[in-house]
Each structure stands twice: as C-alpha cells, then as structure tokens.
Design a protein around this motif. Structure first.
Motif, PDB file in Angstrom:
ATOM      1  N   ALA A  65     -11.789 -92.049  -5.526  1.00  0.00           N
ATOM      2  CA  ALA A  65     -10.602 -91.316  -5.743  1.00  0.00           C
ATOM      3  C   ALA A  65      -9.292 -92.194  -6.429  1.00  0.00           C
ATOM      4  N   LEU A  66      -8.059 -91.558  -7.871  1.00  0.00           N
ATOM      5  CA  LEU A  66      -7.576 -91.682  -8.239  1.00  0.00           C
ATOM      6  C   LEU A  66      -6.145 -91.350  -7.437  1.00  0.00           C
ATOM      7  N   THR A  67      -5.301 -92.165  -7.615  1.00  0.00           N
ATOM      8  CA  THR A  67      -4.272 -92.410  -6.085  1.00  0.00           C
ATOM      9  C   THR A  67      -2.843 -91.700  -7.210  1.00  0.00           C
ATOM     10  N   GLU A  68      -2.215 -90.995  -6.718  1.00  0.00           N
ATOM     11  CA  GLU A  68      -0.885 -90.953  -7.737  1.00  0.00           C
ATOM     12  C   GLU A  68      -0.391 -91.559  -8.758  1.00  0.00           C
ATOM     13  N   VAL A  69       0.080 -93.497  -7.988  1.00  0.00           N
ATOM     14  CA  VAL A  69       0.085 -94.046  -8.138  1.00  0.00           C
ATOM     15  C   VAL A  69      -1.002 -94.512  -9.865  1.00  0.00           C
ATOM     16  N   GLY A  70      -2.581 -94.029  -9.491  1.00  0.00           N
ATOM     17  CA  GLY A  70      -3.224 -94.680 -10.652  1.00  0.00           C
ATOM     18  C   GLY A  70      -3.116 -93.245 -12.165  1.00  0.00           C
ATOM     19  N   ILE A  71      -2.966 -91.975 -11.392  1.00  0.00           N
ATOM     20  CA  ILE A  71      -2.781 -91.301 -11.907  1.00  0.00           C
ATOM     21  C   ILE A  71      -1.956 -91.794 -12.932  1.00  0.00           C
ATOM     22  N   ARG A  72      -0.462 -91.738 -12.614  1.00  0.00           N
ATOM     23  CA  ARG A  72       0.122 -92.002 -13.353  1.00  0.00           C
ATOM     24  C   ARG A  72      -0.066 -93.465 -14.721  1.00  0.00           C
ATOM     25  N   LYS A  73      -0.923 -94.144 -14.213  1.00  0.00           N
ATOM     26  CA  LYS A  73      -0.907 -95.268 -14.614  1.00  0.00           C
ATOM     27  C   LYS A  73      -1.843 -95.221 -15.919  1.00  0.00           C
ATOM     28  N   LEU A  74      -3.179 -93.930 -15.386  1.00  0.00           N
ATOM     29  CA  LEU A  74      -4.027 -93.559 -16.522  1.00  0.00           C
ATOM     30  C   LEU A  74      -3.132 -92.914 -17.668  1.00  0.00           C
ATOM     31  N   ARG A  75      -2.123 -91.810 -17.520  1.00  0.00           N
ATOM     32  CA  ARG A  75      -1.928 -91.453 -18.413  1.00  0.00           C
ATOM     33  C   ARG A  75      -0.629 -92.472 -19.124  1.00  0.00           C
ATOM     34  N   ASN A  76      -0.284 -93.665 -19.087  1.00  0.00           N
ATOM     35  CA  ASN A  76       0.361 -94.439 -19.695  1.00  0.00           C
ATOM     36  C   ASN A  76      -0.349 -95.205 -20.330  1.00  0.00           C
ATOM     37  N   GLU A  77      -1.567 -95.634 -19.991  1.00  0.00           N
ATOM     38  CA  GLU A  77      -2.546 -96.352 -20.511  1.00  0.00           C
ATOM     39  C   GLU A  77      -2.966 -95.901 -21.763  1.00  0.00           C
ATOM     40  N   ILE A  78      -3.386 -94.225 -21.279  1.00  0.00           N
ATOM     41  CA  ILE A  78      -4.063 -93.643 -22.742  1.00  0.00           C
ATOM     42  C   ILE A  78      -2.732 -93.770 -23.361  1.00  0.00           C
ATOM     43  N   LEU A  79      -1.902 -93.116 -23.280  1.00  0.00           N
ATOM     44  CA  LEU A  79      -0.292 -92.612 -24.683  1.00  0.00           C
ATOM     45  C   LEU A  79      -0.411 -93.844 -25.115  1.00  0.00           C
ATOM     46  N   ASP A  80      -0.418 -95.315 -24.374  1.00  0.00           N
ATOM     47  CA  ASP A  80       0.022 -96.256 -24.800  1.00  0.00           C
ATOM     48  C   ASP A  80      -1.119 -96.893 -25.931  1.00  0.00           C
ATOM     49  N   SER A  81      -2.756 -96.479 -25.405  1.00  0.00           N
ATOM     50  CA  SER A  81      -3.727 -97.063 -26.298  1.00  0.00           C
ATOM     51  C   SER A  81      -3.835 -96.374 -27.744  1.00  0.00           C
ATOM     52  N   LEU A  82      -3.264 -94.367 -27.498  1.00  0.00           N
ATOM     53  CA  LEU A  82      -3.393 -93.484 -28.690  1.00  0.00           C
ATOM     54  C   LEU A  82      -2.277 -94.796 -29.824  1.00  0.00           C
ATOM     55  N   SER A  83      -1.671 -94.623 -29.294  1.00  0.00           N
ATOM     56  CA  SER A  83      -0.097 -95.275 -30.375  1.00  0.00           C
ATOM     57  C   SER A  83       0.076 -96.109 -30.718  1.00  0.00           C
ATOM     58  N   SER A  84      -0.541 -97.506 -30.152  1.00  0.00           N
ATOM     59  CA  SER A  84      -0.299 -98.956 -30.517  1.00  0.00           C
ATOM     60  C   SER A  84      -1.125 -99.961 -30.317  1.00  0.00           C
ATOM     61  N   THR A  85      -2.176 -99.297 -30.417  1.00  0.00           N
ATOM     62  CA  THR A  85      -3.816-100.646 -30.913  1.00  0.00           C
ATOM     63  C   THR A  85      -4.061-100.609 -32.353  1.00  0.00           C
ATOM     64  N   ARG A  86      -4.405-102.226 -32.682  1.00  0.00           N
ATOM     65  CA  ARG A  86      -4.978-102.376 -33.683  1.00  0.00           C
ATOM     66  C   ARG A  86      -6.337-101.251 -34.376  1.00  0.00           C
TER      67      ARG A  86
END
Length: 190
Positions: A78-99
């Motif tokens: 199961a995701l921890t609270e830190v894991g949930i935040r990490k996933l959200r940040n990674e989603i936003l980063d991948s949607l906004s700044s990948t080639r």
C-alpha cells in the motif's frame, strides 16, 4: 533527471489504483495493459522496484491472509503518505516536462485519475510551453548549422523532431480541450 525509474513510477500508480497490490497482481496488470511492450517492464524489474520503493518508505508491505494455490502467502503493498505525495509530484512532472518521444509521458497519462483535472490541465499547459521551448532550441541549432542548405540526412535529424513536437503539441492541445469539456460537464469550470 527523475528520482523514480519508469518501473517505480508505474508501480506506485498501480498500487494507488488498487489501494493494495501484490507483485503477482501487478504482473497481471502489466501483461493486460501492454506495459511490457511500450514501457519495457518485466517481472524481475517489478519485484526489484517493489523492494526499492519499500526501502525508500514510499510503500509499505502488508502480509495477507488471502492464500490461493500452493505458493507462499502474498505480500500486498500500500502507498504511504510520502508515497502518495511522490506519485502526485511525479505525475505532474511527467505531464509537464518530458520530451516528445519519452514514454514517461505515457506513464503520466495512465496516472491521470490520481490527480485533479485542474492540475492535469496546468501540467499539460506547461508541457506545451516546454515543447515550444524545445522546438525553438532545435530550430536555432538547425539554422546555426545551415538550415535548408544542410544535406538531407542532416536536415532530417532536425526535421524529424520538429514534426514529432508539432504532433505532440496538437495531441496535448486536444487533451486539454477534452479535460476542460469534462470538467465543464461536471461543474468544475476553471
């Protein structure tokens, strides 16, 4: 550089989607969704990724009482609270700044249900800016090296990414439009 590998990113998504998942559950999903083909994710990398995520404290293992078959009792994660935040940040980063040729963007698309539509639209608008800047840099390099007077094989190395970026920009624009339409239908206009 990303702090999560593509495998770790995908694992966080799948665990979030199902609240809890075992390595076996994830392997079945990888197979069903074709991740092996387009994201190069295999069985060994799944179990190694689960260990890394657990070691980082982004997921927590929970031994299940549900046993089916002759194998060992499955460990579910199961995701921890830190894991949930990490996933959200990674989603936003991948949607906004990948080639334009980065399958990381596809992983971000697969994870859209884990963020709000407004956040997705903001990230995708940033992606349009990012792609525009990438196109300008490539065009500047192209022109500085001779532009249209370059031999065809060299021009093609510039023209190909131009074409891919234009296509990607059109796709992202359509996706933003669809997200805004969905939000409007559900009374989430912004």
């Amino acid at each position: 550089m990303h702090t999560l590998s593509n495998v770790e990113f995908m694992l966080l998504q799948m665990i979030a989607e199902h609240r809890q998942a075992s390595g076996y559950d994830i392997m079945k999903l990888v197979e069903q969704r074709g991740y092996k083909e387009w994201a190069n994710i295999g069985t060994t990398s799944i179990y190694a990724g689960l260990k890394k995520l657990s070691d980082k404290g982004w997921i927590s293992p929970e031994t299940s009482d549900e046993k089916s078959g002759k194998g060992p009792t499955p460990t579910r994660f199961a995701l921890t609270e830190v894991g949930i935040r990490k996933l959200r940040n990674e989603i936003l980063d991948s949607l906004s700044s990948t080639r334009e040729r980065d399958n990381r963007f596809d992983l971000g698309l697969a994870a859209l249900p884990h963020i709000g539509k407004e956040e997705a639209v903001i990230a995708l608008r940033k992606r349009l800016d990012f792609l525009g800047e990438a196109s300008i840099k490539i065009r500047q390099k192209y022109e500085s090296q001779g532009g249209a007077s370059l031999p065809l094989n060299v021009r093609a190395l510039f023209l190909h990414p131009f074409s891919l970026i234009e296509s990607e920009q059109a796709f992202v624009s359509r996706l933003i439009h669809e997200l805004l339409e969905e939000a409007s239908r559900h009374g989430q206009i912004y």
